[in-house]
Design a protein around this motif. Structure first.
Motif, PDB file in Angstrom:
ATOM      1  N   THR A  58      13.217 -49.049  -9.046  1.00 47.12           N
ATOM      2  CA  THR A  58      13.373 -49.671  -7.734  1.00 47.12           C
ATOM      3  C   THR A  58      13.378 -48.625  -6.636  1.00 47.12           C
ATOM      4  O   THR A  58      12.737 -48.793  -5.595  1.00 47.12           O
ATOM      5  N   GLN A  59      14.070 -47.528  -6.866  1.00 45.36           N
ATOM      6  CA  GLN A  59      14.126 -46.457  -5.879  1.00 45.36           C
ATOM      7  C   GLN A  59      12.737 -45.854  -5.660  1.00 45.36           C
ATOM      8  O   GLN A  59      12.328 -45.620  -4.518  1.00 45.36           O
ATOM      9  N   LEU A  60      12.001 -45.609  -6.731  1.00 44.22           N
ATOM     10  CA  LEU A  60      10.642 -45.072  -6.597  1.00 44.22           C
ATOM     11  C   LEU A  60       9.742 -46.042  -5.843  1.00 44.22           C
ATOM     12  O   LEU A  60       8.949 -45.631  -4.985  1.00 44.22           O
ATOM     13  N   TYR A  61       9.878 -47.316  -6.122  1.00 47.32           N
ATOM     14  CA  TYR A  61       9.078 -48.328  -5.451  1.00 47.32           C
ATOM     15  C   TYR A  61       9.402 -48.361  -3.962  1.00 47.32           C
ATOM     16  O   TYR A  61       8.511 -48.433  -3.123  1.00 47.32           O
ATOM     17  N   GLN A  62      10.689 -48.285  -3.636  1.00 45.38           N
ATOM     18  CA  GLN A  62      11.089 -48.295  -2.235  1.00 45.38           C
ATOM     19  C   GLN A  62      10.577 -47.050  -1.509  1.00 45.38           C
ATOM     20  O   GLN A  62      10.135 -47.128  -0.370  1.00 45.38           O
ATOM     21  N   GLU A  63      10.639 -45.892  -2.179  1.00 44.48           N
ATOM     22  CA  GLU A  63      10.129 -44.663  -1.575  1.00 44.48           C
ATOM     23  C   GLU A  63       8.621 -44.765  -1.346  1.00 44.48           C
ATOM     24  O   GLU A  63       8.106 -44.355  -0.309  1.00 44.48           O
ATOM     25  N   GLU A  64       7.940 -45.320  -2.335  1.00 47.71           N
ATOM     26  CA  GLU A  64       6.488 -45.475  -2.201  1.00 47.71           C
ATOM     27  C   GLU A  64       6.165 -46.454  -1.081  1.00 47.71           C
ATOM     28  O   GLU A  64       5.270 -46.216  -0.272  1.00 47.71           O
ATOM     29  N   SER A  66       8.017 -47.209   1.568  1.00 44.69           N
ATOM     30  CA  SER A  66       8.312 -46.612   2.873  1.00 44.69           C
ATOM     31  C   SER A  66       7.271 -45.548   3.214  1.00 44.69           C
ATOM     32  O   SER A  66       6.892 -45.395   4.369  1.00 44.69           O
ATOM     33  N   GLY A  67       6.775 -44.831   2.223  1.00 40.94           N
ATOM     34  CA  GLY A  67       5.708 -43.853   2.447  1.00 40.94           C
ATOM     35  C   GLY A  67       4.433 -44.532   2.899  1.00 40.94           C
ATOM     36  O   GLY A  67       3.724 -44.033   3.792  1.00 40.94           O
ATOM     37  N   ASP A  68       4.115 -45.684   2.307  1.00 36.46           N
ATOM     38  CA  ASP A  68       2.927 -46.440   2.712  1.00 36.46           C
ATOM     39  C   ASP A  68       3.073 -46.940   4.139  1.00 36.46           C
ATOM     40  O   ASP A  68       2.126 -46.916   4.922  1.00 36.46           O
ATOM     41  N   LEU A  69       4.269 -47.377   4.504  1.00 34.99           N
ATOM     42  CA  LEU A  69       4.491 -47.877   5.860  1.00 34.99           C
ATOM     43  C   LEU A  69       4.369 -46.740   6.871  1.00 34.99           C
ATOM     44  O   LEU A  69       3.788 -46.911   7.938  1.00 34.99           O
ATOM     45  N   ILE A  70       4.864 -45.567   6.529  1.00 37.26           N
ATOM     46  CA  ILE A  70       4.741 -44.417   7.418  1.00 37.26           C
ATOM     47  C   ILE A  70       3.284 -44.013   7.541  1.00 37.26           C
ATOM     48  O   ILE A  70       2.796 -43.708   8.615  1.00 37.26           O
ATOM     49  N   GLY A  71       2.587 -44.033   6.409  1.00 42.70           N
ATOM     50  CA  GLY A  71       1.164 -43.693   6.429  1.00 42.70           C
ATOM     51  C   GLY A  71       0.371 -44.668   7.270  1.00 42.70           C
ATOM     52  O   GLY A  71      -0.518 -44.281   8.036  1.00 42.70           O
TER      53      GLY A  71
END
Length: 78
Positions: A58-64, A66-71
């Motif tokens: 879940t943490q990895l998914y959330q990080e990914e 949020s990274g996609d949203l920043i990108g």
């Protein structure tokens, strides 16, 4: 030369004569409780490992995410 059925029966009869059926019943109950406790401990350990794994995923998914949203935000500004 292993133990055959008649040999095991003789040993069982001697054990019953020496210890008595009441004491053997108590030993059997204690052994059953010990096995039950061991199984519960293994089950709890497996459940804890699964919970930790799910938390990590879940943490990895959330990080990914949020990274996609920043990108995406960076691409819209450019």
């Amino acid at each position: 030369m292993g133990l055959s059925i008649p040999h095991l029966l003789v040993v069982l009869a001697i054990v019953v004569l020496v210890f008595g059926t009441k004491r053997l019943k108590n030993v059997g109950a204690d052994l059953g409780d010990a096995i039950k406790g061991f199984r519960n401990a293994v089950k709890e350990s497996e459940e804890a490992e699964e919970a930790e794994e799910a938390k990590a995923i879940t943490q990895l998914y959330q990080e990914e995410l949020s990274g996609d949203l920043i990108g995406k935000a960076d691409h819209t500004k450019a």
